[in-house]
Design an enzyme around this catalytic site. Structure first.
Site, PDB file in Angstrom:
ATOM      1  N   GLU A   1     112.454  72.283 -25.551  1.00 31.88           N
ATOM      2  CA  GLU A   1     114.117  72.207 -26.383  1.00 31.88           C
ATOM      3  C   GLU A   1     113.899  72.928 -27.350  1.00 31.88           C
ATOM      4  O   GLU A   1     114.367  73.164 -28.421  1.00 31.88           O
ATOM      5  CB  GLU A   1     114.190  70.755 -26.625  1.00 31.88           C
ATOM      6  CG  GLU A   1     113.310  70.074 -27.167  1.00 31.88           C
ATOM      7  CD  GLU A   1     113.979  68.658 -27.769  1.00 31.88           C
ATOM      8  OE1 GLU A   1     114.891  68.437 -26.912  1.00 31.88           O
ATOM      9  OE2 GLU A   1     112.998  67.604 -28.113  1.00 31.88           O
TER      10      GLU A   1
ATOM     11  N   ARG B   1     124.573  72.089 -32.828  1.00 33.37           N
ATOM     12  CA  ARG B   1     125.168  70.863 -31.831  1.00 33.37           C
ATOM     13  C   ARG B   1     126.625  70.171 -31.808  1.00 33.37           C
ATOM     14  O   ARG B   1     127.248  69.603 -31.275  1.00 33.37           O
ATOM     15  CB  ARG B   1     124.365  70.161 -30.465  1.00 33.37           C
ATOM     16  CG  ARG B   1     123.584  69.501 -31.751  1.00 33.37           C
ATOM     17  CD  ARG B   1     122.503  69.388 -30.764  1.00 33.37           C
ATOM     18  NE  ARG B   1     122.613  67.374 -29.825  1.00 33.37           N
ATOM     19  CZ  ARG B   1     121.054  67.118 -29.895  1.00 33.37           C
ATOM     20  NH1 ARG B   1     119.709  67.210 -29.467  1.00 33.37           N
ATOM     21  NH2 ARG B   1     121.420  66.154 -29.049  1.00 33.37           N
TER      22      ARG B   1
ATOM     23  N   ARG C   1     110.067  59.059 -23.865  1.00 32.79           N
ATOM     24  CA  ARG C   1     110.176  60.094 -25.094  1.00 32.79           C
ATOM     25  C   ARG C   1     109.539  59.348 -26.782  1.00 32.79           C
ATOM     26  O   ARG C   1     109.813  58.760 -27.469  1.00 32.79           O
ATOM     27  CB  ARG C   1     111.486  60.607 -25.211  1.00 32.79           C
ATOM     28  CG  ARG C   1     111.800  61.840 -25.870  1.00 32.79           C
ATOM     29  CD  ARG C   1     112.302  62.027 -27.201  1.00 32.79           C
ATOM     30  NE  ARG C   1     113.658  61.891 -27.418  1.00 32.79           N
ATOM     31  CZ  ARG C   1     115.110  61.966 -27.878  1.00 32.79           C
ATOM     32  NH1 ARG C   1     114.743  63.334 -26.665  1.00 32.79           N
ATOM     33  NH2 ARG C   1     115.610  61.982 -27.578  1.00 32.79           N
TER      34      ARG C   1
ATOM     35  N   CYS D   1     116.613  66.932 -18.752  1.00 28.67           N
ATOM     36  CA  CYS D   1     116.773  65.609 -19.490  1.00 28.67           C
ATOM     37  C   CYS D   1     118.140  66.390 -20.154  1.00 28.67           C
ATOM     38  O   CYS D   1     118.662  65.202 -20.817  1.00 28.67           O
ATOM     39  CB  CYS D   1     115.861  64.585 -20.020  1.00 28.67           C
ATOM     40  SG  CYS D   1     115.703  65.708 -20.719  1.00 28.67           S
TER      41      CYS D   1
ATOM     42  N   ASP E   1     119.061  70.333 -27.068  1.00 27.67           N
ATOM     43  CA  ASP E   1     118.276  71.657 -28.804  1.00 27.67           C
ATOM     44  C   ASP E   1     118.082  72.615 -28.107  1.00 27.67           C
ATOM     45  O   ASP E   1     117.885  73.915 -28.695  1.00 27.67           O
ATOM     46  CB  ASP E   1     117.052  70.602 -28.739  1.00 27.67           C
ATOM     47  CG  ASP E   1     118.098  69.446 -29.905  1.00 27.67           C
ATOM     48  OD1 ASP E   1     118.812  69.829 -30.698  1.00 27.67           O
ATOM     49  OD2 ASP E   1     116.980  68.532 -29.476  1.00 27.67           O
TER      50      ASP E   1
ATOM     51  N   HIS F   1     127.976  47.734 -30.392  1.00 28.87           N
ATOM     52  CA  HIS F   1     127.321  46.980 -29.182  1.00 28.87           C
ATOM     53  C   HIS F   1     128.466  46.465 -28.324  1.00 28.87           C
ATOM     54  O   HIS F   1     128.042  46.076 -27.226  1.00 28.87           O
ATOM     55  CB  HIS F   1     126.619  45.889 -30.111  1.00 28.87           C
ATOM     56  CG  HIS F   1     124.977  46.328 -30.451  1.00 28.87           C
ATOM     57  ND1 HIS F   1     124.864  46.137 -31.934  1.00 28.87           N
ATOM     58  CD2 HIS F   1     124.220  47.303 -29.843  1.00 28.87           C
ATOM     59  CE1 HIS F   1     123.313  46.598 -32.000  1.00 28.87           C
ATOM     60  NE2 HIS F   1     122.778  46.833 -30.887  1.00 28.87           N
TER      61      HIS F   1
HETATM   62  C1  PEP Z   1     117.730  67.244 -25.855  1.00 25.75           C
HETATM   63  O1  PEP Z   1     117.734  68.227 -26.811  1.00 25.75           O
HETATM   64  O2  PEP Z   1     118.655  68.129 -24.845  1.00 25.75           O
HETATM   65  C2  PEP Z   1     117.586  66.191 -25.138  1.00 25.75           C
HETATM   66  C3  PEP Z   1     117.215  65.982 -24.390  1.00 25.75           C
HETATM   67  O3  PEP Z   1     117.388  65.414 -26.805  1.00 25.75           O
HETATM   68  P1  PEP Z   1     119.019  65.024 -27.293  1.00 25.75           P
HETATM   69  O4  PEP Z   1     119.952  64.973 -26.400  1.00 25.75           O
HETATM   70  O5  PEP Z   1     117.990  63.343 -27.455  1.00 25.75           O
HETATM   71  O6  PEP Z   1     118.160  65.789 -28.464  1.00 25.75           O
HETATM   72 MG    MG Z   2     116.528  66.985 -27.955  1.00 28.35          MG
END
Ligand code: PEP
Ligand code: MG
Length: 590
Positions: free
Chosen positions: A439, A473, A340, A510, A463, A197
């Protein structure tokens, strides 16, 4: 041993908030209550000891409330201190300390210290770095109670009257909330990580900060000259003349960059041939909305709502969620906010439910799969979102959709949530855009089936790359293979965009891939309407969009799709747009 004042030392930490500041160090002493004695309490005095503990907690609450009232409005919005007030009453800390006083008949200070040490040990074992860092909240809260128990004075950061850089072992959210921007240029701490934080607050205040330095309080003395480079995570203690000059120049160039960025970040992202693109922000916590507005975001393209579930021992209530969502919607209005739904487990394990363990959590009971198995948890969130939707522009998207049934079932539960709100007579809005995150490769393959069920697609490349190329990842060993420009990934993107267009729905991205200005022509050329990214990346991507004609990108897309490797794709993109990206970078530096 502190080093001699003539030696220049470079310390390397974690960059928590970008920017450069140069100034004198001010050491914040938080060691006042380190020594705690243990003594026995007689049976008849146990009640009094519990009472003494309870009143110390009450006083700590009042201290926190006073700090909340006097802190800047944007930090009050952050709600972090409110979380600390709640933590004071948490069973884990409050209940167990009372239990220890009663069972072991020991003084309150000792009981509190023992309980905090036990909690620390449990949290330290957790694999999730976010959860690991949450232990600092418990330590800060308990030290407030401890100060009250021992009658110790806490040094108030609000009372510092010189222009300084704070150096501390750690700073609590209460400490950072008292930072006066006229005085405090930046801060460095031994502890903390990117998602602590302290770092989040530094980013909201937009002052440079480096955390996790381990040795800062040992290596720096009061009044030492220090340079804090919050962008790279470097801290230089008693810099040479030459280093000072070099950093003064870097600081000036960073301020020029910021000035240009803020000057044109509010211009819309319209290409010279008239296409308006929405450049949105990804956020994890409500306090980040201030940065989104500062950097000119057109809305929130991804609100990772699961972060509200991570650092706690019980599920948030519907009202708690509603209040949080309402705050974000109201600050962003009239811009849209995309919620989301709970994307939990996988790499974001919850502390709340430990009833099952998985050998392969990335492919396990996570995201929408978890929500469909726990409809009560899911519906609580859906009700909160629908109620908040009555207050502004809201969209919902579902994460990790991998089969058609999941999207249908999610919509059915959304309808049930709406019906229950209707029955309860609470205001809500059901008629809002619904999206599926794309994803998982299977979602791309059945994109045509999914498109009939939703109003938009949002491609989560983080993802999608992981599952398309079978690359974890988070695994450093295979990080070199995590390639957004790999032909397999690009074909996934192209198919998703084509299907969206054929079905008349919008498509955005995103995942982190959307952050890169060099990729923007490729993504827009494929037909994406919206890009969502971390707030700091918005101005640069907007600038890029304002410089490219969509009509010119189509030939580049065709060329890119013929390439057999990511390297060759990169060469094509660099050939077409590399100079533009370099010129923008240069223009921002001059
Ligand atoms: C993604 O998987 O690209 C995504 C935007 O979701 P997160 O990074 O939160 O898994
Ligand atoms: Mg994701």
């Amino acid at each position: 041993m502190k080093p001699s004042s003539s030696t220049e030392i470079v310390l390397k930490g974690i960059s928590a908030s970008p920017g450069i500041c140069i100034g004198k160090a001010y050491l914040v002493d938080r060691g006042g209550v380190a020594v705690v004695d243990r003594y026995a309490i007689s049976e008849k005095n146990v009640k009094n000891e519990v009472k003494r503990f309870k009143s110390a907690v009450q006083n700590a609450k009042q201290d926190l409330r006073a700090i909340i009232e006097n802190s800047p409005a944007e930090l009050q919005k952050a709600n972090i201190l409110e979380t600390h007030v709640v933590l004071l009453n948490d069973k884990l800390l409050y209940g167990r300390t009372i239990e220890a006083i009663e069972k072991e008949r020991v003084n309150a200070e000792w009981a509190l210290k023992t309980v905090v040490n036990q909690i620390k040990a449990v949290f330290q074992e957790m694999p999730d770095p976010y959860l690991k860092e949450r232990v600092s909240d418990i330590i800060h809260v308990s030290s407030l109670v401890m100060h009250n128990l021992m009658g110790a004075e806490t040094e108030s950061i609000g009372a510092i009257d010189k222009r300084v850089i704070l150096v501390a072992r750690d700073l609590s959210a209460a400490d950072t909330s008292q930072i006066n921007l006229e005085r405090i240029k930046g801060f460095i701490t031994d502890l903390g990580g990117k998602t602590s934080h302290t770092g989040i607050i530094a980013r909201s205040l937009e002052i440079p900060a480096v955390v996790g330095l381990e040795q800062a309080t040992r290596m720096v003395a009061n009044d030492d000259i220090v340079i804090v480079d919050g962008t790279t995570g470097a801290v230089i203690v008693h810099p040479s003349e030459q280093t000072l000059m070099e950093y003064a120049e870097r600081q000036a160039s960073y301020e020029r960059y910021r000035a240009v960025i803020t000057r044109d970040s509010h211009l819309e992202a319209r290409t010279p041939d008239g296409h308006r693109i929405d450049v949105m922000a990804n956020i994890e916590l409500p306090e980040e909305v201030v940065a989104v507005l500062n950097y000119g975001g057109d809305g929130i393209g991804l609100y990772r709502t699961e972060f509200q579930y991570l650092n706690r021992t019980s599920f948030p209530s519907e009202n708690e969620l509603f209040e949080n969502y309402k705050d974000v919607i109201e600050v962003m209005a009239p811009r849209p906010v995309t919620f989301r739904t709970l994307d939990i487990n996988g790499d974001k394990a919850m502390a709340i439910e430990t009833g099952f363990s998985e050998d392969n959590p990335a492919l396990g009971l996570r995201a929408i799969r978890y929500c469909l198995k726990r409809p009560a948890v899911f519906k609580t969130q859906l009700r909160a979102i629908l109620r908040a939707a009555a207050l502004g522009s809201v969209r919902i998207m579902f994460p990790m959709i991998s089969i058609h049934f999941e999207i249908c079932e999610a919509k059915r539960l959304l309808d049930e949530a709406a019906e229950s709100l209707e029955k309860d007579g609470l205001p809500y809005k059901r008629d809002i855009p619904l999206g599926a995150m794309i994803e998982v490769p299977s979602a791309v393959v059945i994109a045509d089936l999914l498109a009939r069920e939703v109003d938009f697609f949002s491609i989560g490349t983080n993802d999608l790359i992981q599952f398309t190329l079978a690359i974890d990842r988070g695994n450093k060993q295979v990080a070199h293979l995590f390639q957004p420009l790999d032909p397999a990934v690009l074909r996934m993107l192209k198919r998703t965009a084509d299907v969206a267009q054929e079905n008349g729905i919008t498509v955005g991205m995103c995942g982190e891939m959307a952050n890169q200005p060099l990729y923007a022509p490729l993504l827009l050329g494929m037909g994406l309407h919206e890009l969502s990214m971390n707030p700091q990346a918005i101005p640069v991507v907007k600038r890029m969009i304002r410089s490219i004609r969509i009509a010119d990108t189509h030939a580049v897309v065709q060329d890119v799709l013929k390439q057999p490797t990511a390297l060759k794709v990169l060469a094509v993109l660099r050939g077409a747009y590399g100079e533009l990206v370099t010129n923008h970078r240069q223009a921002l530096k001059d």
